[in-house]
Design an enzyme around this catalytic site. Structure first.
Site, mmCIF file in Angstrom:
data_model
loop_
_atom_site.group_PDB
_atom_site.id
_atom_site.type_symbol
_atom_site.label_atom_id
_atom_site.label_comp_id
_atom_site.label_asym_id
_atom_site.label_seq_id
_atom_site.Cartn_x
_atom_site.Cartn_y
_atom_site.Cartn_z
ATOM 1 N N ALA A 37 26.002 82.476 104.424
ATOM 2 C CA ALA A 37 26.210 81.991 105.787
ATOM 3 C C ALA A 37 25.856 83.049 106.836
ATOM 4 O O ALA A 37 25.476 82.724 107.959
ATOM 5 C CB ALA A 37 27.664 81.565 105.954
ATOM 6 N N ASP A 78 24.383 76.857 106.303
ATOM 7 C CA ASP A 78 25.578 76.197 105.780
ATOM 8 C C ASP A 78 25.178 75.446 104.503
ATOM 9 O O ASP A 78 24.309 74.564 104.543
ATOM 10 C CB ASP A 78 26.058 75.225 106.873
ATOM 11 C CG ASP A 78 27.176 74.320 106.395
ATOM 12 O OD1 ASP A 78 27.551 74.404 105.217
ATOM 13 O OD2 ASP A 78 27.656 73.521 107.225
ATOM 14 N N VAL A 79 25.832 75.803 103.404
ATOM 15 C CA VAL A 79 25.398 75.244 102.110
ATOM 16 C C VAL A 79 25.687 73.747 101.974
ATOM 17 O O VAL A 79 25.265 73.122 101.009
ATOM 18 C CB VAL A 79 26.024 75.992 100.909
ATOM 19 C CG1 VAL A 79 25.540 77.424 100.852
ATOM 20 C CG2 VAL A 79 27.540 75.899 100.921
ATOM 21 N N HIS A 161 32.413 86.089 82.260
ATOM 22 C CA HIS A 161 31.815 87.415 82.037
ATOM 23 C C HIS A 161 32.312 88.075 80.762
ATOM 24 O O HIS A 161 31.665 88.970 80.234
ATOM 25 C CB HIS A 161 31.970 88.315 83.278
ATOM 26 C CG HIS A 161 33.331 88.918 83.433
ATOM 27 N ND1 HIS A 161 34.430 88.210 83.834
ATOM 28 C CD2 HIS A 161 33.776 90.185 83.230
ATOM 29 C CE1 HIS A 161 35.483 89.010 83.890
ATOM 30 N NE2 HIS A 161 35.117 90.216 83.520
ATOM 31 N N LYS A 165 30.460 90.666 77.431
ATOM 32 C CA LYS A 165 30.909 92.015 77.050
ATOM 33 C C LYS A 165 30.395 92.331 75.646
ATOM 34 O O LYS A 165 30.598 91.534 74.727
ATOM 35 C CB LYS A 165 32.439 92.108 77.093
ATOM 36 C CG LYS A 165 32.986 92.082 78.511
ATOM 37 C CD LYS A 165 34.486 92.284 78.513
ATOM 38 C CE LYS A 165 35.055 92.082 79.902
ATOM 39 N NZ LYS A 165 35.460 93.296 80.586
ATOM 40 N N GLU A 199 46.398 95.121 82.484
ATOM 41 C CA GLU A 199 45.764 95.751 83.653
ATOM 42 C C GLU A 199 46.818 96.580 84.380
ATOM 43 O O GLU A 199 47.946 96.113 84.569
ATOM 44 C CB GLU A 199 45.168 94.690 84.570
ATOM 45 C CG GLU A 199 43.999 93.975 83.890
ATOM 46 C CD GLU A 199 43.366 92.896 84.753
ATOM 47 O OE1 GLU A 199 42.145 92.907 84.927
ATOM 48 O OE2 GLU A 199 44.100 92.030 85.258
ATOM 49 N N ASP A 218 43.778 82.431 85.230
ATOM 50 C CA ASP A 218 42.846 83.482 85.633
ATOM 51 C C ASP A 218 42.135 84.102 84.428
ATOM 52 O O ASP A 218 40.933 84.334 84.473
ATOM 53 C CB ASP A 218 43.619 84.559 86.415
ATOM 54 C CG ASP A 218 42.709 85.597 87.060
ATOM 55 O OD1 ASP A 218 41.625 85.219 87.543
ATOM 56 O OD2 ASP A 218 43.086 86.787 87.091
ATOM 57 N N HIS A 223 38.759 83.590 79.536
ATOM 58 C CA HIS A 223 38.336 84.804 78.824
ATOM 59 C C HIS A 223 38.965 84.940 77.441
ATOM 60 O O HIS A 223 38.282 85.135 76.454
ATOM 61 C CB HIS A 223 38.712 86.057 79.624
ATOM 62 C CG HIS A 223 38.201 86.079 81.032
ATOM 63 N ND1 HIS A 223 37.053 85.449 81.424
ATOM 64 C CD2 HIS A 223 38.689 86.686 82.147
ATOM 65 C CE1 HIS A 223 36.847 85.672 82.716
ATOM 66 N NE2 HIS A 223 37.831 86.414 83.178
ATOM 67 N N LYS A 309 49.184 91.822 84.849
ATOM 68 C CA LYS A 309 48.840 92.839 85.840
ATOM 69 C C LYS A 309 50.085 93.698 86.084
ATOM 70 O O LYS A 309 51.209 93.269 85.795
ATOM 71 C CB LYS A 309 48.388 92.181 87.136
ATOM 72 C CG LYS A 309 47.087 91.376 86.947
ATOM 73 C CD LYS A 309 46.364 91.139 88.259
ATOM 74 C CE LYS A 309 45.193 90.198 88.102
ATOM 75 N NZ LYS A 309 43.998 90.817 87.541
HETATM 76 C C1 BG6 Z 1 38.532 88.250 86.303
HETATM 77 C C2 BG6 Z 1 39.910 87.968 86.828
HETATM 78 O O1 BG6 Z 1 37.927 87.077 85.824
HETATM 79 O O2 BG6 Z 1 38.598 89.194 85.267
HETATM 80 C C3 BG6 Z 1 40.587 89.236 87.265
HETATM 81 O O3 BG6 Z 1 39.844 87.060 87.918
HETATM 82 C C4 BG6 Z 1 40.552 90.274 86.178
HETATM 83 O O4 BG6 Z 1 41.921 88.984 87.671
HETATM 84 C C5 BG6 Z 1 39.135 90.449 85.668
HETATM 85 O O5 BG6 Z 1 41.043 91.496 86.698
HETATM 86 C C6 BG6 Z 1 39.068 91.388 84.495
HETATM 87 O O6 BG6 Z 1 37.752 91.634 84.156
HETATM 88 P P1 BG6 Z 1 37.353 92.980 83.455
HETATM 89 O O7 BG6 Z 1 35.922 92.836 83.130
HETATM 90 O O8 BG6 Z 1 37.678 94.083 84.390
HETATM 91 O O9 BG6 Z 1 38.225 93.064 82.218
#
Ligand code: BG6
Length: 453
Positions: A37, A78-79, A161, A165, A199, A218, A223, A309
């Site tokens: 934007a 604006d998407v 993601h 890894k 974390e 989350d 993950h 966390k």
């Molecule tokens: C994200 C979460 O997907 O992954 C975060 O939203 C989390 O809350 C993060 O901290 C952790 O990723 P990584 O690669 O640092 O382990």
């Protein structure tokens, strides 16, 4: 490659760095168009990119950065506005197989994909979407349906993601390329599995996002369940795009919805003071749960997952406890050795540890056989580096498929429907005491394998 949300947080923290590293390896071959934007020039975008790369990568090689910068153009607007897509169509022109990467709030996935469809831009495209994909089973189904009205499943790349890894990818190879591991990797030898994602920081500046989400959504539904599927799956029979994902989804199908009696939620003290968090928030920043995999390989082996966390360390690991050997009269007292443990450390400093028992001076002691992958295998690719590369080349193996996403929501759905009360815990502790009750009768939560231990 068209990146929606190029001025956002994820681009600053991850995307520019990944693109830069791909450029350095000479693995980028396409033009890149950023969309957002903000009314800025491409020069301004590139100066932000340089800052972002310096902050994340530590230094920038000018020639690499210049090559990357030459690929970039920028479009602002604006998407949700059809006009933007007319301009996009001019820019994308007759690109053979454009990749649209949506680093956008999930509420915009549907509208953007629909606009791409209306503008005739979706036909030969691939679309990568960031997490979260839905916030429960119902919304994930709705979102899948909405995207499927425009795109085939083969065109959709759901980014998680963790799947990029290296140690997570490595699981498939460690397990099936090694008899020493594959022979013990089932219910006959394994008594329990623990997955820990700890974390040592809090929610910090993500309060308003996090408060609506919580730890289960989350990091567990996506993950950690994806990691579990790789821990538990059968060997793929080919390297094909769907084979690995078929094997993973078979694991999910064998996991019954989690019993809310096997679920503990915690919230660290002070969480409610984080900007964006409701003063009376009941959102969990810690979660521990037990699940089971009712298939031939894993029946009867409990799987414990915890994530939180504000814990003492940043560490993510998978730990398998092997069954005890019988007590033997020639062993010193106590005459039964501690169970062997196999630990895959995912973060930080990925590696594999085998804990065995050895006779010291006069008693059995646990000793460790450790290997650190970076030391033995060289520098590892960053998750986003690998995922962006795979997305550009249409390699779908490391992206979450529709059925897997829906299965994982099905597995956690009872916990979302009927969440138990949250227990407070002190920041820097290992979470609420209630989590220990969950493992009663099984191996207790272990201190994870830390970098210096
Ligand atoms: C994200 C979460 O997907 O992954 C975060 O939203 C989390 O809350 C993060 O901290 C952790 O990723 P990584 O690669 O640092 O382990």
């Amino acid at each position: 490659m068209v990146i929606f949300g190029i001025t956002g947080d994820l681009a600053r923290k991850m995307t520019f760095r990944a693109l830069y590293r791909l450029e350095r390896r000479k693995l980028l071959t396409c033009p890149i168009l950023g969309v957002a934007a903000d009314d800025i020039s491409v020069a301004e975008l590139m100066s932000r990119a340089r800052e972002a790369i310096t902050a994340t990568e530590g230094s920038v090689e000018d020639d690499v950065f210049d090559r990357l910068a030459q690929r970039f153009s920028y479009l602002h607007g604006d998407v949700t506005d059809a006009g933007l897509y007319r301009q996009l169509a001019e820019k994308v022109g007759d690109a053979e197989q454009p990749l649209y990467y949506l680093e956008m709030p999930p509420a915009l996935f549907g509208p953007i994909v629909e606009q791409l469809g209306k503008a005739g831009l979706a036909g030969n495209a691939r679309v990568a979407v960031e997490k979260p994909f839905g916030d429960d089973l119902e919304s994930a189904r709705r979102l899948n349906d909405r995207l499927h009205r425009v795109l085939d499943e083969e065109q959709i790349l759901r980014v998680d993601h963790f799947l990029g890894k290296e140690p997570v990818i490595e699981l498939e190879y460690l397990r099936f390329a090694n008899t020493a591991l594959s022979e013990v990797w089932d219910r006959r030898s394994v008594s329990a599995i623990q997955i820990t994602m700890a974390e040592d920081f809090g929610v910090e500046d993500r309060g308003s996002f996090y408060d609506a989400v919580g730890a289960l959504r989350d990091v567990v539904q996506n993950h950690l369940l994806q990691v579990l599927a790789l821990v538990a799956m059968e060997p793929p029979t080919s390297a094909g795009g769907n084979e690995l994902r078929d094997k993973k989804v078979e694991v999910f199908r064998a996991i019954p919805p989690i019993d809310v009696a096997h679920y503990v939620r915690g919230q660290y003290d002070g969480y409610a003071d984080v900007p964006g968090v409701a003063a009376d928030s009941e959102t969990e920043t810690y979660t521990a749960l037990r699940l089971q995999i009712d298939n031939w390989r894993w029946y009867g082996v409990p799987v414990f997952v915890r994530a939180g966390k504000g814990l003492p360390h940043k560490v993510t690991e998978v730990r398998l406890f092997l069954r005890r050997t019988p007590p033997l009269p020639f062993l010193p007292k106590p005459a039964q050795a501690a169970p062997n443990q196999i630990v895959l450390r995912i973060d930080p400093d990925p590696g594999l540890r085998l804990q065995i028992s050895a006779l010291g001076k006069d008693a059995l002691h646990p000793v460790h056989l450790d290997t650190l992958f970076a030391e033995q295998l060289g520098e590892l690719l960053l998750p986003y580096e690998r995922l962006l590369h795979d997305a550009l080349h249409g390699d779908r193996r490391l992206f979450a498929r529709e059925d897997a996403v829906e299965e994982t929501w099905r597995i956690v759905q009872p916990l979302l429907d009927d969440p138990p009360a949250v227990h407070r815990y002190e920041r820097g502790s290992w979470g609420p005491d209630e989590a220990n009750k969950l493992v009663r009768g099984y191996p207790g939560w272990q201190q994870p394998w830390l970098a210096d231990s």
